[in-house]
Design an enzyme around this catalytic site. Structure first.
Site, PDB file in Angstrom:
ATOM      1  N   LYS A  22       0.834  -1.213   0.000  1.00  9.45           N
ATOM      2  CA  LYS A  22       0.000   0.000   0.000  1.00  9.45           C
ATOM      3  C   LYS A  22       0.861   1.252   0.000  1.00  9.45           C
ATOM      4  O   LYS A  22       0.642   2.176  -0.782  1.00  9.45           O
ATOM      5  CB  LYS A  22      -0.892   0.001   1.251  1.00  9.45           C
ATOM      6  CG  LYS A  22      -1.546   1.354   1.525  1.00  9.45           C
ATOM      7  CD  LYS A  22      -2.351   1.377   2.810  1.00  9.45           C
ATOM      8  CE  LYS A  22      -1.562   1.593   4.064  1.00  9.45           C
ATOM      9  NZ  LYS A  22      -1.433   2.977   4.531  1.00  9.45           N
ATOM     10  N   ASN A  23       1.845   1.295   0.896  1.00 12.39           N
ATOM     11  CA  ASN A  23       2.604   2.535   1.066  1.00 12.39           C
ATOM     12  C   ASN A  23       3.605   2.794  -0.055  1.00 12.39           C
ATOM     13  O   ASN A  23       4.191   3.873  -0.123  1.00 12.39           O
ATOM     14  CB  ASN A  23       3.294   2.558   2.436  1.00 12.39           C
ATOM     15  CG  ASN A  23       2.270   2.752   3.545  1.00 12.39           C
ATOM     16  OD1 ASN A  23       1.116   3.109   3.272  1.00 12.39           O
ATOM     17  ND2 ASN A  23       2.675   2.521   4.786  1.00 12.39           N
ATOM     18  N   CYS A 115      -4.409  13.227  13.077  1.00 12.92           N
ATOM     19  CA  CYS A 115      -5.141  11.976  12.907  1.00 12.92           C
ATOM     20  C   CYS A 115      -4.980  11.166  14.177  1.00 12.92           C
ATOM     21  O   CYS A 115      -4.280  11.584  15.097  1.00 12.92           O
ATOM     22  CB  CYS A 115      -4.645  11.204  11.693  1.00 12.92           C
ATOM     23  SG  CYS A 115      -3.058  10.460  11.934  1.00 12.92           S
ATOM     24  N   ARG A 120       1.023  14.761  13.258  1.00 12.91           N
ATOM     25  CA  ARG A 120       1.549  14.536  11.912  1.00 12.91           C
ATOM     26  C   ARG A 120       1.585  15.790  11.036  1.00 12.91           C
ATOM     27  O   ARG A 120       0.865  15.906  10.039  1.00 12.91           O
ATOM     28  CB  ARG A 120       0.758  13.417  11.215  1.00 12.91           C
ATOM     29  CG  ARG A 120       0.852  12.120  11.966  1.00 12.91           C
ATOM     30  CD  ARG A 120       0.119  11.000  11.287  1.00 12.91           C
ATOM     31  NE  ARG A 120       0.819  10.465  10.131  1.00 12.91           N
ATOM     32  CZ  ARG A 120       0.303   9.548   9.318  1.00 12.91           C
ATOM     33  NH1 ARG A 120      -0.910   9.093   9.517  1.00 12.91           N
ATOM     34  NH2 ARG A 120       0.998   9.083   8.312  1.00 12.91           N
ATOM     35  N   ASP A 304       4.859   0.827  11.984  1.00  8.76           N
ATOM     36  CA  ASP A 304       3.682   0.144  11.426  1.00  8.76           C
ATOM     37  C   ASP A 304       3.591  -1.321  11.847  1.00  8.76           C
ATOM     38  O   ASP A 304       2.611  -1.995  11.503  1.00  8.76           O
ATOM     39  CB  ASP A 304       3.687   0.241   9.885  1.00  8.76           C
ATOM     40  CG  ASP A 304       3.412   1.661   9.407  1.00  8.76           C
ATOM     41  OD1 ASP A 304       3.025   2.505  10.226  1.00  8.76           O
ATOM     42  OD2 ASP A 304       3.597   1.920   8.198  1.00  8.76           O
ATOM     43  N   ARG A 396      -8.624  -0.392   4.745  1.00 10.08           N
ATOM     44  CA  ARG A 396      -7.785   0.656   4.148  1.00 10.08           C
ATOM     45  C   ARG A 396      -6.454   0.083   3.671  1.00 10.08           C
ATOM     46  O   ARG A 396      -5.888   0.557   2.701  1.00 10.08           O
ATOM     47  CB  ARG A 396      -7.490   1.758   5.177  1.00 10.08           C
ATOM     48  CG  ARG A 396      -8.691   2.602   5.512  1.00 10.08           C
ATOM     49  CD  ARG A 396      -8.301   3.768   6.376  1.00 10.08           C
ATOM     50  NE  ARG A 396      -7.345   4.644   5.690  1.00 10.08           N
ATOM     51  CZ  ARG A 396      -6.907   5.792   6.164  1.00 10.08           C
ATOM     52  NH1 ARG A 396      -7.330   6.217   7.337  1.00 10.08           N
ATOM     53  NH2 ARG A 396      -6.046   6.524   5.495  1.00 10.08           N
TER      54      ARG A 396
HETATM   55  C1  EPZ Z   1       4.472   6.985   6.290  1.00 11.60           C
HETATM   56  O1  EPZ Z   1       3.732   8.089   6.810  1.00 11.60           O
HETATM   57  C2  EPZ Z   1       3.519   5.826   6.193  1.00 11.60           C
HETATM   58  N1  EPZ Z   1       2.428   6.194   5.299  1.00 11.60           N
HETATM   59  C3  EPZ Z   1       2.987   5.471   7.576  1.00 11.60           C
HETATM   60  O2  EPZ Z   1       2.173   4.319   7.456  1.00 11.60           O
HETATM   61  C4  EPZ Z   1       4.166   5.157   8.493  1.00 11.60           C
HETATM   62  O3  EPZ Z   1       3.696   4.928   9.794  1.00 11.60           O
HETATM   63  C5  EPZ Z   1       5.161   6.325   8.501  1.00 11.60           C
HETATM   64  O4  EPZ Z   1       5.554   6.642   7.138  1.00 11.60           O
HETATM   65  C6  EPZ Z   1       6.418   6.030   9.295  1.00 11.60           C
HETATM   66  O5  EPZ Z   1       7.068   4.912   8.763  1.00 11.60           O
HETATM   67  C7  EPZ Z   1       2.594   6.092   3.990  1.00 11.60           C
HETATM   68  O6  EPZ Z   1       3.649   5.698   3.489  1.00 11.60           O
HETATM   69  C8  EPZ Z   1       1.443   6.448   3.128  1.00 11.60           C
HETATM   70  P1  EPZ Z   1       6.679  10.320   8.183  1.00 11.60           P
HETATM   71  P2  EPZ Z   1       4.330   9.559   6.760  1.00 11.60           P
HETATM   72  O7  EPZ Z   1       6.630  11.570   7.397  1.00 11.60           O
HETATM   73  O8  EPZ Z   1       5.098   9.714   5.498  1.00 11.60           O
HETATM   74  C9  EPZ Z   1       6.795  13.681  11.599  1.00 11.60           C
HETATM   75  C10 EPZ Z   1       0.300   2.923   7.896  1.00 11.60           C
HETATM   76  O9  EPZ Z   1      -0.175   2.386   8.930  1.00 11.60           O
HETATM   77  N2  EPZ Z   1       6.716  14.662  10.503  1.00 11.60           N
HETATM   78  O10 EPZ Z   1       7.829   9.406   7.982  1.00 11.60           O
HETATM   79  O11 EPZ Z   1       3.229  10.493   7.038  1.00 11.60           O
HETATM   80  C11 EPZ Z   1       5.539  12.839  11.717  1.00 11.60           C
HETATM   81  O12 EPZ Z   1       4.536  13.492  12.467  1.00 11.60           O
HETATM   82  C12 EPZ Z   1       0.793   4.364   7.906  1.00 11.60           C
HETATM   83  O13 EPZ Z   1       0.365   2.338   6.802  1.00 11.60           O
HETATM   84  C13 EPZ Z   1       6.827  16.009  10.785  1.00 11.60           C
HETATM   85  O14 EPZ Z   1       6.958  16.431  11.938  1.00 11.60           O
HETATM   86  O15 EPZ Z   1       5.319   9.511   7.991  1.00 11.60           O
HETATM   87  C14 EPZ Z   1       6.100  11.608  12.390  1.00 11.60           C
HETATM   88  O16 EPZ Z   1       6.217  11.845  13.760  1.00 11.60           O
HETATM   89  C15 EPZ Z   1       0.431   5.122   9.109  1.00 11.60           C
HETATM   90  N3  EPZ Z   1       6.786  16.887   9.739  1.00 11.60           N
HETATM   91  C16 EPZ Z   1       7.498  11.463  11.787  1.00 11.60           C
HETATM   92  O17 EPZ Z   1       7.814  12.760  11.272  1.00 11.60           O
HETATM   93  C17 EPZ Z   1       6.644  16.488   8.447  1.00 11.60           C
HETATM   94  O18 EPZ Z   1       6.609  17.349   7.552  1.00 11.60           O
HETATM   95  C18 EPZ Z   1       7.618  10.471  10.638  1.00 11.60           C
HETATM   96  O19 EPZ Z   1       6.560  10.680   9.722  1.00 11.60           O
HETATM   97  C19 EPZ Z   1       6.563  15.121   8.171  1.00 11.60           C
HETATM   98  C20 EPZ Z   1       6.604  14.226   9.217  1.00 11.60           C
END
Ligand code: EPZ
Length: 416
Positions: A22-23, A115, A120, A304, A396
């Site tokens: 998915k991701n 969320c 996030r 995850d 999802r």
């Molecule tokens: C991806 O989300 C995945 N989603 C998530 O999978 C996964 O949990 C996450 O990466 C971490 O591995 C998809 O790939 C669609 P991040 P993403 O940006 O890209 C903070 C699932 O269950 N952050 O790596 O949104 C953020 O809040 C889902 O399949 C900022 O502060 O995650 C988090 O604490 C849920 N500012 C950390 O960084 C930003 O601009 C990592 O988030 C971006 C992120």
């Protein structure tokens, strides 16, 4: 609203075919915005989140045509606004921002908001694009971005690892003018898959698979056909299903090398992984032992997989500690697991799990995608019947859950 009813206690045996990730599919679909030519993705799973991405792309003018396991994308961008109504359903909608900006020089994308698993923010996506020359302002809950003279190559150092921001900037940099260097970039297998597809579309990317990606922008990208990699989180999840039920499951198409620390932790807990050419087999030698894990970016233990691993630890011998470092509110499965007899205490970002010999079935509530599956796992191991409400979370991101588990002997049914 559908629920899932499971009567636990059956050791699962058989073969489960792992679906396309998915991701990986989400950013790969967003690549449809980067070219006028046809992009064909193969090994595409049938998932609610991918249907949401199709809706989003369709209203940008990109037709998404599924044909069995293949999806082809094509068309011209006719609208640059990603509306709140779609973005609020799925945060990954933010992945259209970089491609739209790089391709047509403007985008208006609703801010995703918080969320269930945390606040996030998307500040890194915006800072990276600003470093590439985009002008960004926030207006009425929307990100207004423009780059009338195109994006310019830039050096950008991520202050911490972000999967989505790395993907957005990688896609944008592919069409920017000049060279972009992304340092401290995410190294998740999904990023490598995206970079591989972009390369097939004509992008020039060096350092694929490392934390420094160097992208030499090109004037245009062309069509391509790309096979999506197997879902490593689905793989890890079903490995936990074999382990928690004391079963024997062959995970077809699974790639052990994409599991990173999950394999190490499973083995330490007493799970036996036997690699074969087209997947691996998961069994359990004896009992399960408590193992401490801390979530980290790849190749560390993925956030995850945290909820599913906790379900496993709930029935392991001894205590374990799970520390969540990526999201601030990702322990919502804990009270539900405890309703099934688990002994889990949360202290800040750590959970202490004292293994119990048996869980017992109960009515429980799913709160997010991975939390939902931790309840499925607990239910498979529990004595008696468990009903899991709000299973739309599962749909999802897990394809054909009931069919895959029932195929291995689970007593599971969907209740409408
Ligand atoms: C991806 O989300 C995945 N989603 C998530 O999978 C996964 O949990 C996450 O990466 C971490 O591995 C998809 O790939 C669609 P991040 P993403 O940006 O890209 C903070 C699932 O269950 N952050 O790596 O949104 C953020 O809040 C889902 O399949 C900022 O502060 O995650 C988090 O604490 C849920 N500012 C950390 O960084 C930003 O601009 C990592 O988030 C971006 C992120």
């Amino acid at each position: 609203m559908d629920s899932i009813r499971i009567t636990g206690g059956v050791p699962l045996t058989g073969t489960i075919a792992i679906s396309g990730a998915k991701n990986a599919a989400l950013p790969l679909m967003a690549c449809g915005l980067l070219t006028d030519e046809r992009l064909t993705l193969t090994n595409v799973a049938k998932l609610a989140d991918l249907a949401t991405m199709s809706d989003l792309l369709a209203q940008h003018g990109i037709a998404v045509e599924p044909d069995g396991r293949n999806t082809s994308l094509g068309g011209r961008i006719t609208n640059t606004e990603a509306p709140y109504d779609i973005v609020r359903k799925m945060r990954a909608s933010i992945l259209v921002l970089g491609p739209l900006l790089a391709r047509v020089g403007e985008a208006r994308v609703s801010l995703p908001g918080g969320c269930a698993i945390g606040t996030r923010p998307v500040d890194l996506h915006l800072k990276g694009l600003e470093a590439m020359g985009a002008k960004i302002s926030l207006d009425g809950g929307y990100i207004d971005a423009s780059a009338p003279h195109g994006l310019k190559g830039a050096d950008f150092v991520f202050p911490f690892v972000s999967v989505g921001a790395t993907e957005n900037l990688l896609m944008a940099a592919s069409l920017a003018d000049g060279i972009t260097t992304l340092k401290n970039a995410a190294r998740e297998p999904e990023i490598t898959d995206l970079a591989t597809c972009l390369t097939a579309m004509g992008a020039k990317i060096e350092g694929i698979g490392t934390d420094t990606l160097v992208v030499e922008g090109v004037k245009s990208l062309h069509g391509a056909t790309h096979a999506i990699l197997p879902d490593r989180i689905e793989t890890g999840t079903y490995a936990c299903a074999a382990a928690i039920t004391g079963g024997d499951i062959f995970l077809e198409n699974a790639r052990a090398s994409d599991l990173g620390a999950v394999l190490t932790s499973l083995r330490e807990a007493g799970v036996v992984i036997t690699e074969a050419e087209n997947g691996f087999r998961v069994t359990r030698a004896n009992g399960l032992h408590g193992v401490d894990v801390m979530t980290e970016p790849f190749p560390g233990f993925p956030t995850d997989m945290q909820a599913q691993f906790m379900a496993l630890m709930a029935v392991a011998q001894g205590a374990s500690m799970i520390t969540e470092t990526i999201f601030e509110n990702r322990f919502m499965h804990v009270p539900e697991l405890n309703r099934m007899g688990a002994k889990v205490n949360v202290h800040g970002s750590s959970a202490i799990i004292r293994g119990v010999p048996k869980l017992s079935g109960a009515p429980v509530m799913a709160t997010d995608l991975r939390a939902s599956f931790s309840l499925v796992l607990a239910a498979l191991a529990a004595e008696g019947e468990t009903t899991i409400a709000r299973v739309y979370h599962l749909d999802r991101g897990y394809e054909s859950v009931e069919q895959k588990l029932a195929g291995c002997g689970a007593r599971i049914e969907r209740v409408h």
